[in-house]
Design a protein around this motif. Structure first.
Motif, PDB file in Angstrom:
ATOM      1  N   SER A   7       0.968  -1.086  -0.249  1.00 55.58           N
ATOM      2  CA  SER A   7       0.019  -0.042   0.029  1.00 55.58           C
ATOM      3  C   SER A   7       0.864   1.292  -0.223  1.00 55.58           C
ATOM      4  CB  SER A   7      -1.034   0.075   1.301  1.00 55.58           C
ATOM      5  OG  SER A   7      -0.154  -0.161   2.390  1.00 55.58           O
ATOM      6  N   SER A   8       2.115   1.222   0.435  1.00 59.23           N
ATOM      7  CA  SER A   8       3.095   2.425   0.518  1.00 59.23           C
ATOM      8  C   SER A   8       3.082   3.055  -0.963  1.00 59.23           C
ATOM      9  CB  SER A   8       4.244   2.083   1.133  1.00 59.23           C
ATOM     10  OG  SER A   8       4.900   0.895   0.191  1.00 59.23           O
ATOM     11  N   SER A   9       2.786   2.133  -1.956  1.00 58.34           N
ATOM     12  CA  SER A   9       3.136   2.854  -3.281  1.00 58.34           C
ATOM     13  C   SER A   9       1.884   3.476  -3.945  1.00 58.34           C
ATOM     14  CB  SER A   9       3.381   1.567  -4.275  1.00 58.34           C
ATOM     15  OG  SER A   9       2.291   0.739  -4.269  1.00 58.34           O
ATOM     16  N   ILE A  10       0.777   3.409  -3.096  1.00 56.34           N
ATOM     17  CA  ILE A  10      -0.414   4.103  -3.475  1.00 56.34           C
ATOM     18  C   ILE A  10      -0.176   5.502  -3.411  1.00 56.34           C
ATOM     19  CG2 ILE A  10      -2.777   4.341  -2.878  1.00 56.34           C
ATOM     20  CD1 ILE A  10      -2.885   1.524  -2.176  1.00 56.34           C
ATOM     21  N   ASN A  11      -0.621   6.431  -4.207  1.00 48.59           N
ATOM     22  CA  ASN A  11      -0.480   7.742  -3.907  1.00 48.59           C
ATOM     23  C   ASN A  11      -1.961   8.508  -4.108  1.00 48.59           C
ATOM     24  OD1 ASN A  11      -0.511   7.758  -6.874  1.00 48.59           O
ATOM     25  ND2 ASN A  11       1.135   8.868  -7.190  1.00 48.59           N
ATOM     26  N   ASN A  12      -2.939   7.789  -4.640  1.00 46.34           N
ATOM     27  CA  ASN A  12      -4.259   8.351  -4.859  1.00 46.34           C
ATOM     28  C   ASN A  12      -5.169   7.207  -4.464  1.00 46.34           C
ATOM     29  OD1 ASN A  12      -6.739   9.001  -6.576  1.00 46.34           O
ATOM     30  ND2 ASN A  12      -5.554  10.658  -6.704  1.00 46.34           N
ATOM     31  N   LYS A  57      -1.669   3.988  -8.138  1.00 44.11           N
ATOM     32  CA  LYS A  57      -0.486   4.781  -8.335  1.00 44.11           C
ATOM     33  C   LYS A  57      -0.580   5.532  -9.604  1.00 44.11           C
ATOM     34  CE  LYS A  57       4.091   5.446  -7.924  1.00 44.11           C
ATOM     35  NZ  LYS A  57       4.620   6.092  -6.767  1.00 44.11           N
ATOM     36  N   THR A  58      -0.453   6.725  -9.476  1.00 45.15           N
ATOM     37  CA  THR A  58      -0.615   7.743 -10.685  1.00 45.15           C
ATOM     38  C   THR A  58       0.865   8.552 -10.932  1.00 45.15           C
ATOM     39  OG1 THR A  58      -1.280   9.409  -9.214  1.00 45.15           O
ATOM     40  CG2 THR A  58      -3.101   8.075  -9.954  1.00 45.15           C
TER      41      THR A  58
END
Length: 120
Positions: free
Chosen positions: A28-33, A99-100
């Protein structure tokens, strides 16, 4: 791999409030949106709201001023508070994490839908 778990939803009267939460597990740490879409009966799934890792939010016009979205980055959890509910808000609500990069979505993951029903 990211797994999203949704809680909240249910039945509420028009004018009432409900809160949804969505927790991300795994990478989940790679999620930015993170955000929410919804799908009303017989209609396509549409965007509702989103929040990025910096706290910037976006809402579809029909919920502006009524819905809020917030995020706890430490818990990898996003919350959606729905106020002044209307029958037209009745739908299955889906949480997503993505991830965007700029306007591009590199990947996304979806949680299970949760039913929100607003009675008139």
């Amino acid at each position: 791999q990211v797994h999203l778990v949704v809680s909240g939803g249910g039945l509420e009267q028009a004018g009432g409030s409900l809160r949804l939460s969505c927790a991300a597990f795994g990478s989940s740490s790679s999620i930015n949106n993170m955000g929410w879409n919804r799908q009303a009966p017989g209609k396509q799934r549409d965007f509702v709201a989103s929040i990025d890792s910096g706290g910037s939010t976006d809402f579809t016009d029909s919920v502006k001023g009524r819905f809020t979205i917030s995020r706890n980055n430490h818990k990898n959890t996003v919350y959606q508070k729905k106020n002044s509910l209307k029958p037209k808000d009745t739908a299955v609500y889906y949480c997503y994490g993505a991830k965007t990069y700029g306007q591009s979505v590199l990947w996304n993951s979806w949680g299970q839908g949760t039913q929100v029903t607003v009675s008139s």
